[in-house]
Design a protein around this motif. Structure first.
Motif, PDB file in Angstrom:
ATOM      1  N   LEU A  20      51.022  45.401  28.468  1.00  0.00           N
ATOM      2  CA  LEU A  20      51.335  46.179  29.664  1.00  0.00           C
ATOM      3  C   LEU A  20      50.051  46.715  30.293  1.00  0.00           C
ATOM      4  O   LEU A  20      49.891  46.696  31.508  1.00  0.00           O
ATOM      5  CB  LEU A  20      52.286  47.339  29.329  1.00  0.00           C
ATOM      6  N   MET A  21      49.106  47.169  29.460  1.00  0.00           N
ATOM      7  CA  MET A  21      47.838  47.660  30.001  1.00  0.00           C
ATOM      8  C   MET A  21      47.120  46.541  30.741  1.00  0.00           C
ATOM      9  O   MET A  21      46.532  46.756  31.782  1.00  0.00           O
ATOM     10  CB  MET A  21      46.945  48.191  28.879  1.00  0.00           C
ATOM     11  N   ARG A  22      47.177  45.322  30.194  1.00  0.00           N
ATOM     12  CA  ARG A  22      46.505  44.184  30.825  1.00  0.00           C
ATOM     13  C   ARG A  22      47.105  43.911  32.199  1.00  0.00           C
ATOM     14  O   ARG A  22      46.402  43.624  33.147  1.00  0.00           O
ATOM     15  CB  ARG A  22      46.620  42.955  29.922  1.00  0.00           C
ATOM     16  N   GLU A  23      48.423  44.011  32.309  1.00  0.00           N
ATOM     17  CA  GLU A  23      49.082  43.791  33.594  1.00  0.00           C
ATOM     18  C   GLU A  23      48.712  44.880  34.594  1.00  0.00           C
ATOM     19  O   GLU A  23      48.797  44.677  35.788  1.00  0.00           O
ATOM     20  CB  GLU A  23      50.611  43.757  33.412  1.00  0.00           C
ATOM     21  N   ARG A  24      48.287  46.025  34.101  1.00  0.00           N
ATOM     22  CA  ARG A  24      47.952  47.135  34.989  1.00  0.00           C
ATOM     23  C   ARG A  24      46.487  47.135  35.389  1.00  0.00           C
ATOM     24  O   ARG A  24      45.987  48.105  35.918  1.00  0.00           O
ATOM     25  CB  ARG A  24      48.314  48.464  34.308  1.00  0.00           C
ATOM     26  N   GLY A  25      45.760  46.069  35.125  1.00  0.00           N
ATOM     27  CA  GLY A  25      44.385  45.979  35.604  1.00  0.00           C
ATOM     28  C   GLY A  25      43.326  46.167  34.541  1.00  0.00           C
ATOM     29  O   GLY A  25      42.153  46.326  34.862  1.00  0.00           O
ATOM     30  N   LEU A  26      43.708  46.148  33.276  1.00  0.00           N
ATOM     31  CA  LEU A  26      42.726  46.303  32.211  1.00  0.00           C
ATOM     32  C   LEU A  26      41.691  45.184  32.244  1.00  0.00           C
ATOM     33  O   LEU A  26      40.512  45.412  31.981  1.00  0.00           O
ATOM     34  CB  LEU A  26      43.421  46.342  30.840  1.00  0.00           C
ATOM     35  N   GLY A  27      42.109  43.979  32.596  1.00  0.00           N
ATOM     36  CA  GLY A  27      41.181  42.850  32.663  1.00  0.00           C
ATOM     37  C   GLY A  27      40.068  43.089  33.664  1.00  0.00           C
ATOM     38  O   GLY A  27      38.902  42.771  33.404  1.00  0.00           O
TER      39      GLY A  27
END
Length: 162
Positions: A109-116
């Motif tokens: 979920l964090m990755r989908e929120r722009g963590l990348g």
């Protein structure tokens, strides 16, 4: 004036080919004289940019699609351009949505929120994202040579006490 050299790699927009890009950038960065830690950072950032293209660019399109990776070699830096021609996105919305990193959220979920995006910006010296017909992510890492203090905390530098 810097004489640049370009190496271009085009892969199908499929997850199993991201490793080919990682291997390629590792070889190029090693040849340019980057330190081990910088090479690992570059590999991770490039893999993230490629994975974003693979996961999002062609998701809603009927075509398979490809990802074009250009490694531009300068005397003092390496620029990697990851380009797709799929679906674009609103970068400001992603940055706004990502907010501070929240440890209680699952990583996916964090990755989908722009963590990348945050990860790429942390690992590289400069990140530029252009949106339009597709997305172009340009990652820049400068070569740091002759820095005495650079390896002080490196795991390769161990002291023996005794």
């Amino acid at each position: 004036m810097d004489q640049t050299k370009d190496i271009v790699l085009t892969i199908p927009a499929e997850a199993q080919y991201v490793g080919v890009v990682r291997l390629t950038v590792s070889g190029i960065a090693n040849r340019l004289g980057f330190h081990y830690d910088d090479i690992e950072d570059i590999k991770l950032a490039v893999a993230e940019a490629c994975t974003n293209a693979v996961d999002h660019a062609y998701k809603e399109l009927e075509c398979q699609g490809s990802v074009r990776v250009t490694f531009r070699i300068f005397g003092d830096r390496l620029e990697i351009r990851v380009k797709d021609e799929g679906k674009s996105f609103d970068i400001e919305a992603v940055k706004k949505r990502s907010g501070p990193i929240e440890n209680h959220l699952p990583f996916t979920l964090m990755r989908e929120r722009g963590l990348g995006l945050h990860l790429m910006e942390t690992l590289m010296d400069h990140v530029d994202i252009q949106v339009g017909k597709g997305v172009v992510v340009t990652l820049t890492k400068f070569i740091h040579r002759d820095e005495v203090d650079r390896d002080v905390n490196s795991p390769a530098k161990t002291e023996s006490h005794g």
